[in-house]
Design an enzyme around this catalytic site. Structure first.
Site, short mmCIF file in Angstrom:
data_model
loop_
_atom_site.label_atom_id
_atom_site.label_comp_id
_atom_site.label_asym_id
_atom_site.label_seq_id
_atom_site.Cartn_x
_atom_site.Cartn_y
_atom_site.Cartn_z
CG ASP A 165 10.84 -3.59 3.42
OD1 ASP A 165 10.11 -4.68 2.83
OD2 ASP A 165 9.85 -2.83 4.40
CE1 TYR B 283 0.56 -5.45 1.37
CE2 TYR B 283 0.36 -6.37 3.57
CZ TYR B 283 0.61 -5.31 2.84
OH TYR B 283 1.37 -4.20 3.18
CE LYS B 284 3.04 -4.05 -0.70
NZ LYS B 284 4.12 -3.27 -0.08
NE ARG C 21 3.19 1.28 -7.05
CZ ARG C 21 3.20 0.78 -5.81
NH1 ARG C 21 4.26 0.78 -5.34
NH2 ARG C 21 2.19 0.49 -5.17
CG PHE D 123 6.60 1.61 1.93
CD1 PHE D 123 5.65 1.66 0.74
CD2 PHE D 123 5.70 1.67 2.79
CE1 PHE D 123 4.42 1.87 0.88
CE2 PHE D 123 4.60 1.42 3.09
CZ PHE D 123 3.63 1.41 1.92
C1 LIG Z 1 3.90 -2.54 1.35
C2 LIG Z 1 4.93 -2.01 2.13
C3 LIG Z 1 5.11 -2.14 3.38
C4 LIG Z 1 3.58 -2.43 3.98
O1 LIG Z 1 3.90 -2.57 5.63
P1 LIG Z 1 2.55 -2.86 6.38
O2 LIG Z 1 3.00 -2.96 7.65
O3 LIG Z 1 2.03 -4.32 5.80
O4 LIG Z 1 1.45 -1.76 6.07
C5 LIG Z 1 6.20 -1.95 4.15
N1 LIG Z 1 7.52 -1.52 3.45
C6 LIG Z 1 7.47 -1.44 1.99
C7 LIG Z 1 8.88 -1.40 1.63
C8 LIG Z 1 6.34 -2.05 1.39
O5 LIG Z 1 6.35 -1.92 -0.19
#
Ligand SMILES: *Cc1c(COP(=O)(O)O)cnc(C)c1O
Length: 424
Positions: free
Chosen positions: A209, A234-235, A383, A133
């Site tokens: 992560d 939040y996911k 997705r 990501f």
């Molecule tokens: C959703 C996601 C993020 C989001 O990071 P934010 O700081 O909340 O914007 C980071 N890393 C991964 C792998 C994600 O899927």
């Protein structure tokens, strides 16, 4: 290969047998929507509304400043951390809920580099995946740039492709391995214990992560002997849009954990108002400053939706759903240019399924207009997230039926479905 056709009745029978079906009642979901994007923004727990009202009208409105003590606001990052810990194989006093995943990554990356520098100053490589990501790579680049521009140290970010590439990159030069446990594009899931052991073998430490795995798949951070972990709420954890993230550090690294965002909430005695920073001895040293209390409070409602189940039960249903979806797409949509990008081997599959289609973006917009909500990620990836807390098997059937209709009628090929909003 299944030779008998899967039918709508089969899917209904799976719902009838599903021991987790009743958990959906905990959520407020529009009746005309099949929500396959809980991997991006979890659904709203019914209890979140009354909790938000309580925080705003009672704790803030009436309690005012007193609520920092009387409503437990001050200790909330740690208390919620303990509640979250059981979902990721951590113990009490190892996790805090605070800030964003991006910010927390900055903290743990800085802490990991510093610990490694003290042990082995010549290690200068950070390994990650090219299709990680992007924020994970951007934050790492930002920290590297800061260290380099201030003349402290030059690090190299080595980006690899997939598990094989990673294996080859693990050398004695590596300081930190930064991996996302479940890849956001493909749903590929790393064997955390295996790769942590491989990293440790060359003297590297691991940052995991967990954004696409916390609340989606069983995780055992302590069992895997991982070093650091971060993730969002939040996911799959249903904390609400932009709800604060979490941060875990292996107890053995807790005392050496140093982070540059050394704000007053991480101080040993924040209200002594001393001019000199002195980090808290426990998990509070992972904090920076004042928390977004309204948003933070709702993380608890999200976590409570897991109270009547466990990650093993959820995993069983999740794999049944992703397998059903893959089988149904193969059965119903054969002949269309769809390419599965998710592992068929369930050992390496998260809780999402990706299909590439040359016009994936437009197909996803057409699905959304018909009430089936997945999302789109570059390049060409549609997705579909499956959240066992609130999705049923008949919905999987119905989603594939709509997809089939859109592909057969080519209804996706309208100008309005090719227009891009800011968020895809
Ligand atoms: C959703 C996601 C993020 C989001 O990071 P934010 O700081 O909340 O914007 C980071 N890393 C991964 C792998 C994600 O899927």
């Amino acid at each position: 290969m299944t030779t008998t056709k899967i039918t709508l009745e089969d899917c209904r029978a799976m719902d009838a047998r599903d021991p987790l079906a009743k958990l959906r009642e905990q959520f407020d979901l529009p009746s005309d929507v099949i929500y396959l994007d809980g991997n991006s923004l979890g659904a709203m727990p019914k209890s979140s509304l009354s909790r938000a009202q309580e925080v705003i009208t009672k704790e803030w409105g009436v309690g005012l400043i007193r609520s920092w003590n009387t409503a437990g606001w001050f200790d909330m990052p740690r208390k919620l951390g303990d509640k979250l810990a059981r979902l990721v194989g951590a113990k009490d006093n190892e996790v805090v809920v605070t800030d964003t995943t991006s910010t927390n990554l900055f903290k743990v990356m800085a802490a990991a580099l510093r610990m490694q520098k003290d042990k082995a100053p010549k290690r200068r490589v950070i390994v990650s995946e090219r299709n990680n990501f992007p924020t994970d790579l951007y934050i790492t680049q930002g920290l590297m740039d800061m260290l380099s521009s201030l003349g402290s140290a030059d690090y190299e970010l080595s980006l690899v492709d997939g598990a094989e590439g990673l294996q080859a990159a693990l050398t004695e030069d590596v300081a930190v391995v930064l991996l996302t446990h479940v890849n956001y594009q493909t749903g590929y899931m790393y064997d955390m214990a295996d790769f942590t052991a491989k990293a440790h073998k060359v003297g590297a430490v691991t940052i995991w992560d967990l954004c696409h795995s916390a609340g989606a798949v069983p995780i055992d951070l302590n069992g895997a002997n991982a070093d650091y972990a971060i993730g969002c709420t939040y996911k799959y954890l249903n904390g609400g849009p932009g709800s604060p993230a979490f941060l875990w550090v292996n107890a053995k690294h807790q005392e050496t954990f140093w982070q540059p965002l050394s704000g007053w909430w991480g101080h040993a005695r924040p209200f002594a108002m001393e001019p000199q920073y002195d980090p808290h001895q426990g998990v509070k040293r992972y904090l920076c400053g004042t928390q977004a209390i309204t948003s933070l409070a709702l993380v608890e409602n999200g976590l409570d939706t897991f109270a009547d189940t466990n990650m093993q039960e959820l995993r069983t249903k999740s794999l049944a759903m992703t397998t059903l979806f893959i089988d149904l797409v193969n059965q119903e949509c054969a002949g269309f240019p769809l390419t599965l990008n998710t592992p068929l081997d369930t050992k390496y599959r998260g809780s999402q399924v990706g299909f590439e289609h040359p016009h994936g973006f437009a197909v996803v917009q057409a699905l959304i207009e018909r009430g089936v909500i997945p999302d789109y990620r570059e390049p060409k990836i549609m997705r579909f997230g499956f959240t066992p807390l609130y999705i049923g098997f008949e919905e999987v059937w119905n989603a594939v039926a709509v997809l089939k209709d859109i592909l057969e009628t080519k209804s996706w090929d309208q100008p309005k479905f090719h227009q891009r909003g800011t968020v895809t």
